[in-house]
Write an enzyme that holds these catalytic residues in place. Structure first.
Site, PDB file in Angstrom:
ATOM      1  CD  GLN A 139     110.330  42.805  32.238  1.00 36.29           C
ATOM      2  OE1 GLN A 139     111.236  41.935  32.235  1.00 36.29           O
ATOM      3  NE2 GLN A 139     109.453  43.088  31.174  1.00 36.29           N
ATOM      4  CD  GLU A 150      79.248  49.779  24.611  1.00 34.37           C
ATOM      5  OE1 GLU A 150      78.521  49.066  25.157  1.00 34.37           O
ATOM      6  OE2 GLU A 150      80.368  49.592  24.319  1.00 34.37           O
ATOM      7  CE1 TYR A 169      79.806  44.608  19.217  1.00 30.89           C
ATOM      8  CE2 TYR A 169      80.886  44.813  17.149  1.00 30.89           C
ATOM      9  CZ  TYR A 169      80.555  45.307  18.290  1.00 30.89           C
ATOM     10  OH  TYR A 169      81.642  46.022  18.967  1.00 30.89           O
TER      11      TYR A 169
END
Length: 624
Positions: free
Chosen positions: A328, A397, A465
């Site tokens: 596919q 970064e 974070y």
């Protein structure tokens, strides 16, 4: 933000050895199955035009209870050569093709179509060719067509299938609905009714030439096709597709709820796009960042072709419950994202480039921002997956600062990059960036013109974070994602509120800032002190890397024992961890609303529980 890498936001995990061989192995296994004795040959005779002197017969080669192998044989019974062939048939609901070989097999609903391969289409008079497939279910094929004619080679007057209806047109487009109209199909015995498909899924059957679709999502793209059925219940070809975008815009007051899906999660973590569905996450988010594409040689490049678009998914791993075929056009995560968007049309997907490991290429790329933007546009808009992505996320970064590598492009580099990308991607594609949360004096926020770049972007993902972690092996222990400062915090400016406030003070609208949260914890071992600020001997043991562990693990192995700075920490034995819980995320979402921020994002989805505890807390916390 700390100068140590956040390994989670750029971790690279290669495909396991032999991964690329699995597809071929399956093909060989399927071909070997063809030598089994044929059983119960059935010639399927249904009304059809006598367009070709040929027959198609079906046999079930083998059956193993929950699946079977089917085989079609096409024979040229005429006196002239056939250059190509197409076999069509219906399967009852619950019976499906899961993989096929020696033909290209597709379906629309329960109607299946097999087209000859370029090397297998030609049939001399008297010649026979076969193709096979694996399937599930117990049904048998019916309403067989071979090149538009009857599969038994017979001729019955009035057997022609209906023509394709006219391409649909749209009117009365609203935020939640649209009226479609099309011109009639023709048929020698008359048209019985029409099936209407939205994004490939049948949504309505009507005897008329119009349909009013409702219950749609505002500011969302939909694709419609129509298929006619005649009085003999024969289906004709689909009409051409018509694209419709519902009116309205995303409510400025609504909050973005986004998360990163990492391509390498499909390996050791066994985390797939389908998990976003089964966990309930997909219904509670607005956006997905797919991480990562690479930046090499001044261009955007594919990061992991196997995970991105080559990996063959089995039915049980697939969003739509249908196995990928070996040939596919698109497989892997990209195809699974496509299927997820069909099921949840409100979700937008961005292709994220860079990350900790792959940010080094931005410096070279920014020598020519226009060419860089052009390369990324061509990759994101590749025709094979252009419908999957709604924009691009740039994860540098860090510009004009040090991460895994150091950059000295200058403060204007981020603005120049965003200006070039907006010019290329235009106003209708999303353009975002993940940026530093280092709000210390002279820190990374001060190094680049994030405010100047903000005019070109939709929003910033502020990586609030990994402020602290066991890269400082001896401690002091501290929460990696504090919302606010607290007495004894190891470094000023290393908290979420400080970062957001500094960015807002620089002139960036609050609505263009997303608060970052981690679905993981960071931890130390050799710790005796329960509260933050203790000494350690090194990083705690983690499943995938030292000092790092998913929330779904920590909630059971080291439950939270306290909170500080708006986040949780836990002491279990000599290990000390910090991480967010549903409770602390609820408080953080209240803060997001109080600051009028655009919303929140998570790194990354795979750390949540199987029932989406953290996403649920985010979704509930951001409700008006």
């Amino acid at each position: 933000m700390s100068t140590q890498p956040p390994p989670s936001h750029g971790l690279r995990r290669p495909a396991p050895p032999g991964a690329r061989l699995s597809v071929r192995s399956k093909i060989i296994a399927s071909l070997t199955a063809l030598i089994l004795p044929l059983a119960a040959l059935v010639g399927l005779a249904t009304p059809a035009q006598a367009a070709t002197s040929a027959t198609a017969t079906y046999a079930k080669a083998s059956d193993w209870g929950n699946g079977f192998e089917g085989k079609w044989s096409i024979k040229n019974t005429g006196t002239t050569a056939i250059s190509a062939w197409t076999v069509e048939w219906d399967f009852p609901a619950g019976t499906r093709v899961t993989s096929a070989w020696d033909a290209d097999v597709t379906n629309v609903g329960n109607r299946w179509t097999a087209k000859s391969k370029s090397w297998a289409g030609a049939l001399a008079p008297g010649a026979t060719v076969t193709f096979g497939f694996n399937g599930t279910g117990t049904g048998a094929p019916s309403n067989c067509k071979l090149n538009g004619g009857s599969c038994d080679g017979g001729t019955v007057p009035g057997d022609d299938p209906p023509s394709a209806p006219g391409t649909p047109t749209s009117s009365n487009v609203t935020e939640t609905g649209v009226t479609l109209a099309w011109t009639a199909a023709t048929d020698d015995k008359g048209v019985k009714n029409y099936d209407v498909y939205r994004d490939g899924t049948k949504v309505h059957t009507t005897t008329g030439l119009t349909f009013a679709d409702t219950g749609l999502t505002k500011a969302t793209d939909y694709s419609y096709t129509v298929q006619a059925r005649d009085t003999a219940d024969q289906l004709g070809p689909l009409s051409a597709a018509h694209q419709v975008r519902t009116s309205g815009t995303v409510n400025p007051g609504s909050k973005i709820k986004m998360g990163y899906f990492t391509q390498w999660g499909v390996y050791g973590r066994n985390f797939h796009i389908k998990n976003l569905d089964t966990s309930g996450t997909a219904a509670k988010i607005t956006h997905i960042n797919y991480a990562f594409g690479n930046v090499q040689g001044g261009k955007c490049t594919i990061g992991d072709s196997y995970a991105d678009y080559e990996k063959a998914y089995t039915a049980d791993q697939s969003v739509d419950g249908v196995a990928d075929t070996w040939d596919q056009p698109l497989r892997g995560n990209f195809n699974q994202l496509r299927e997820l968007k069909k099921k949840y049309p409100h979700i937008k997907v961005l292709f994220s480039f860079g990350g900790w490991t792959w940010s080094g290429g931005f410096t070279q790329a920014m020598a020519n921002p226009t060419a860089f933007a052009e390369s990324c546009y061509q990759l994101v808009e590749d025709p094979r997956w252009a419908d999957v992505f709604d924009g691009i996320d740039l994860d540098w970064e860090y510009p004009n600062a040090c991460g895994l590598t150091c950059d000295s492009s200058g403060p204007a580099a981020i603005k120049n990059m965003m200006q070039a990308f907006r010019a290329k991607f235009g106003p209708n594609n999303l353009l975002t960036a993940a940026i530093t949360a280092d709000a210390s004096n002279g820190g990374k926020i001060d190094k680049a013109d994030y405010a100047g770049a903000a005019q070109y972007i939709d929003w910033y993902n502020v990586m609030t974070y990994d402020f602290f972690g066991a890269w400082a092996a001896k401690g002091p222990t501290a929460p990696h994602s504090p919302l606010t400062a607290y007495p004894g915090i190891p470094q000023d400016g290393f908290n979420s509120a400080a970062a957001i406030n500094k960015l807002k003070a620089g002139g960036i609208p609050a609505s263009k800032l997303l608060l970052g949260v981690g679905f993981y914890g960071r931890g130390w071992t050799g710790v005796t002190q329960d509260t933050p600020g203790g000494t350690a001997t090194g990083p705690a043991t983690g499943t995938y890397e030292p000092g790092f562990e998913d929330y779904k693990v920590l909630k059971n192995t080291c439950p939270a024992t306290g909170t500080i700075g708006g986040t949780a920490y836990a002491k279990c034995g000599s290990n000390w961890w910090s991480y967010d819980t549903p409770s602390t995320l609820t408080s953080k979402m209240s803060w997001v609303k109080s600051q009028n921020l655009g919303g929140t994002f998570a790194w990354d989805f795979s750390g949540d529980t199987t029932n989406g505890e953290l996403i649920t807390a985010i979704n509930n916390g951001l409700q008006p």
